[in-house]
Design an enzyme around this catalytic site. Structure first.
Site, PDB file in Angstrom:
ATOM      1  CG  ASP A  57       0.589   2.313   4.210  1.00 22.23           C
ATOM      2  OD1 ASP A  57       1.007   3.055   3.307  1.00 22.23           O
ATOM      3  OD2 ASP A  57       1.247   1.352   4.661  1.00 22.23           O
ATOM      4  NE  ARG A  82      -2.166  -0.337   6.083  1.00 20.23           N
ATOM      5  CZ  ARG A  82      -2.831  -0.627   4.952  1.00 20.23           C
ATOM      6  NH1 ARG A  82      -2.411  -1.617   4.183  1.00 20.23           N
ATOM      7  NH2 ARG A  82      -3.904   0.062   4.607  1.00 20.23           N
ATOM      8  NE  ARG A 127       1.084  -7.403   4.482  1.00 15.25           N
ATOM      9  CZ  ARG A 127       0.935  -6.147   4.075  1.00 15.25           C
ATOM     10  NH1 ARG A 127      -0.242  -5.549   4.207  1.00 15.25           N
ATOM     11  NH2 ARG A 127       1.934  -5.489   3.526  1.00 15.25           N
ATOM     12  CG  HIS A 156      -3.175  -7.179   0.402  1.00 17.38           C
ATOM     13  ND1 HIS A 156      -3.085  -5.830   0.646  1.00 17.38           N
ATOM     14  CD2 HIS A 156      -3.312  -7.764   1.616  1.00 17.38           C
ATOM     15  CE1 HIS A 156      -3.141  -5.604   1.946  1.00 17.38           C
ATOM     16  NE2 HIS A 156      -3.279  -6.759   2.556  1.00 17.38           N
ATOM     17  CB  CYS A 250      -4.577  -0.338  -2.779  1.00 17.54           C
ATOM     18  SG  CYS A 250      -3.729  -1.911  -2.978  1.00 17.54           S
TER      19      CYS A 250
END
Length: 256
Positions: A57, A82, A127, A156, A250
């Site tokens: 990612d 992540r 998040r 997000h 992103c």
């Protein structure tokens, strides 16, 4: 931007990451190159971060930090998978001569932080923590407005809202709590409101330079509306990245 050399769906940390549709890595690389070329064709500079193995990612560069007024507020990822990305991006910023403030609380960079109109819109609910919002306001000295996300598909802020310019935004009202919708209505009465279909097509995971809007072509209604509002849509297909819950924004960290 970070090339998708190691991009894949190897785990599930959002509803998009089912693994039912394998990633076509060749197609993903071609789509990423098309986005980078589109930025350059419209006068923007694209710097690249070296991707690291076992960080599939890392291609989603937006989540690494918020860069504003020449200062960098880094990331502290919610998902353990992540977390190593933070150090990888900090090395890039350090090589560029920029010190990075690492947050004490969960914070996922431009994934949940959108500077617009002299404010920082700050998402929370999935998040980035509310505690991080206070850190961000103290660090930048910019009023930070908390917005509560309520739909796991829009985990997000940058999947549910983006800045069109320094005065206006586009967003999906039903991705937010009732109070947060009222805040957005007060702050941006002329906002472009997207449909759920266009948001599910990653239409709100877009990047605007104030005139050109780099947008998912699948979000046909939003593309038409942007054109009606005087913006110039630049459709770029990043559908391979949708399989991991990401899109144009992103993949793009904006250096301000």
């Amino acid at each position: 931007m970070c090339p998708p050399d190691h991009f894949d769906v190897r785990y599930a940390i959002n509803p998009w990451m089912s693994g039912d549709a394998p990633v076509d890595t060749v197609r993903a690389a071609r789509q990423w190159e098309t986005l980078a070329a589109a930025y350059r064709a419209h006068g923007h500079t694209v710097d690249t971060v070296t991707p690291e193995p076992d960080l599939p990612d890392m291609v989603f560069a937006a989540n690494a930090a918020l860069c504003l007024h020449g200062k960098v507020f880094g990331s502290s990822f919610h998902a353990p998978e992540r977390r190593p990305e933070s150090a990888a991006y900090e090395k890039w910023f350090a090589a560029d001569g920029q010190a990075v403030r690492r947050p004490e609380s969960s914070c996922e960079g431009e994934g949940d932080l959108v500077p617009v109109g002299g404010l920082i819109l700050a998402g929370t609910g999935f998040r980035t923590s509310r505690a991080a919002h206070a850190e961000i306001q103290e660090f930048f000295g910019v009023p930070t407005v908390a917005l509560q996300l309520t739909d796991p598909y829009f985990y997000h802020l940058d999947t549910a809202l983006f800045a069109l310019d320094d005065e206006n935004v586009a967003y999906l009202p039903e991705a937010f709590s009732a109070g947060s919708r009222q805040v957005l209505e007060r702050l941006f009465p002329r906002a472009v409101r997207a449909s759920r279909d266009d948001a599910m097509a990653f239409g709100l995971n877009s990047v605007s330079d104030g005139r050109h809007v780099f947008v998912a072509p699948q979000a046909t209604g939003l593309v038409d509306r942007l054109a009606q509002e005087g913006y110039v849509p630049v459709p770029v297909d990043l559908s391979e990245f949708h399989k991991a819950g990401g899109g144009i924004k992103c993949c793009t960290q904006e250096i301000r």
